[in-house]
Design a protein around this motif. Sequence first.
Motif, short mmCIF file in Angstrom:
data_model
loop_
_atom_site.label_atom_id
_atom_site.label_comp_id
_atom_site.label_asym_id
_atom_site.label_seq_id
_atom_site.Cartn_x
_atom_site.Cartn_y
_atom_site.Cartn_z
N TRP A 291 0.86 -1.19 0.00
CA TRP A 291 0.00 0.00 0.00
C TRP A 291 0.88 1.22 0.00
O TRP A 291 1.88 1.29 0.71
CB TRP A 291 -0.91 -0.02 1.23
CG TRP A 291 -1.90 1.10 1.29
CD1 TRP A 291 -2.75 1.51 0.33
CD2 TRP A 291 -2.14 1.95 2.41
NE1 TRP A 291 -3.52 2.56 0.76
CE2 TRP A 291 -3.16 2.85 2.06
CE3 TRP A 291 -1.60 2.04 3.69
CZ2 TRP A 291 -3.64 3.82 2.90
CZ3 TRP A 291 -2.09 3.01 4.54
CH2 TRP A 291 -3.10 3.89 4.15
N ALA A 292 0.54 2.22 -0.80
CA ALA A 292 1.35 3.43 -0.93
C ALA A 292 0.95 4.50 0.07
O ALA A 292 1.55 5.57 0.11
CB ALA A 292 1.26 3.98 -2.34
N GLY A 293 -0.09 4.26 0.85
CA GLY A 293 -0.53 5.25 1.81
C GLY A 293 -1.55 6.21 1.24
O GLY A 293 -1.91 7.19 1.88
N ARG A 294 -2.02 5.94 0.03
CA ARG A 294 -3.03 6.79 -0.61
C ARG A 294 -4.34 6.04 -0.68
O ARG A 294 -4.37 4.83 -0.86
CB ARG A 294 -2.60 7.16 -2.02
CG ARG A 294 -1.41 8.07 -2.06
CD ARG A 294 -1.14 8.48 -3.48
NE ARG A 294 -0.06 9.45 -3.53
CZ ARG A 294 0.33 10.02 -4.65
NH1 ARG A 294 -0.23 9.71 -5.79
NH2 ARG A 294 1.31 10.90 -4.63
N GLY A 295 -5.40 6.77 -0.57
CA GLY A 295 -6.72 6.16 -0.70
C GLY A 295 -7.12 5.42 0.57
O GLY A 295 -6.54 5.60 1.65
N LYS A 296 -8.11 4.57 0.42
CA LYS A 296 -8.65 3.84 1.55
C LYS A 296 -7.63 2.82 2.06
O LYS A 296 -6.92 2.18 1.28
CB LYS A 296 -9.93 3.14 1.12
CG LYS A 296 -10.73 2.58 2.25
CD LYS A 296 -12.07 2.08 1.77
CE LYS A 296 -12.83 1.52 2.94
NZ LYS A 296 -14.11 0.99 2.53
N THR A 297 -7.59 2.64 3.37
CA THR A 297 -6.68 1.67 3.98
C THR A 297 -7.09 0.26 3.56
O THR A 297 -8.27 -0.09 3.65
CB THR A 297 -6.75 1.78 5.53
OG1 THR A 297 -6.53 3.13 5.90
CG2 THR A 297 -5.72 0.89 6.18
N PRO A 298 -6.13 -0.56 3.10
CA PRO A 298 -6.49 -1.92 2.68
C PRO A 298 -6.99 -2.76 3.85
O PRO A 298 -6.67 -2.50 5.02
CB PRO A 298 -5.18 -2.47 2.12
CG PRO A 298 -4.12 -1.50 2.44
CD PRO A 298 -4.73 -0.25 2.92
N ARG A 299 -7.78 -3.77 3.54
CA ARG A 299 -8.38 -4.61 4.57
C ARG A 299 -7.34 -5.30 5.44
O ARG A 299 -7.50 -5.39 6.65
CB ARG A 299 -9.29 -5.65 3.93
CG ARG A 299 -10.52 -5.05 3.34
CD ARG A 299 -11.40 -6.12 2.74
NE ARG A 299 -12.54 -5.50 2.10
CZ ARG A 299 -13.21 -6.04 1.13
NH1 ARG A 299 -12.86 -7.21 0.65
NH2 ARG A 299 -14.25 -5.41 0.60
N TRP A 300 -6.27 -5.78 4.82
CA TRP A 300 -5.27 -6.49 5.60
C TRP A 300 -4.63 -5.56 6.64
O TRP A 300 -4.37 -5.96 7.76
CB TRP A 300 -4.21 -7.13 4.70
CG TRP A 300 -3.39 -6.18 3.87
CD1 TRP A 300 -3.61 -5.82 2.58
CD2 TRP A 300 -2.22 -5.46 4.28
NE1 TRP A 300 -2.67 -4.92 2.15
CE2 TRP A 300 -1.79 -4.69 3.18
CE3 TRP A 300 -1.48 -5.39 5.45
CZ2 TRP A 300 -0.67 -3.86 3.22
CZ3 TRP A 300 -0.36 -4.57 5.49
CH2 TRP A 300 0.03 -3.81 4.39
N LEU A 301 -4.40 -4.30 6.26
CA LEU A 301 -3.79 -3.35 7.19
C LEU A 301 -4.78 -2.93 8.27
O LEU A 301 -4.42 -2.83 9.45
CB LEU A 301 -3.26 -2.14 6.43
CG LEU A 301 -2.52 -1.10 7.27
CD1 LEU A 301 -1.33 -1.73 8.00
CD2 LEU A 301 -2.04 0.04 6.40
#
Length: 98
Positions: free
Chosen positions: A69-79
């Motif tokens: 994840w690049a830190g942009r947009g919605k936080t991924p589910r795994w994180l």
Amino acid sequence: MSTEELWALHEEIASRLADALLAEKRVLEDRLRQLKGGVEERVISPTGRRPYPAVVPKFRNPDRPSETWAGRGKTPRWLAAKLKSGKQIDDFRIRHVA
């Protein structure tokens, strides 16, 4: 003036107006060409959006390293799941070697 004379006058005026319009159009097109000559045209991508630079990923899933994840947009589910379990976001940060 007879009808034929009026019609002839009408046709002559229409012809002169058409010639004047064409001459004015040529002048304007030449000016436009000169103005475009000094300005670079923008490159528009096929999607219609401007091109953005590639974004380097900043976070990696330790269980599945291909998930980043690049830190942009919605936080991924795994994180989001890992953060809910009490981990800190810095635990998943990718350390870049400079």
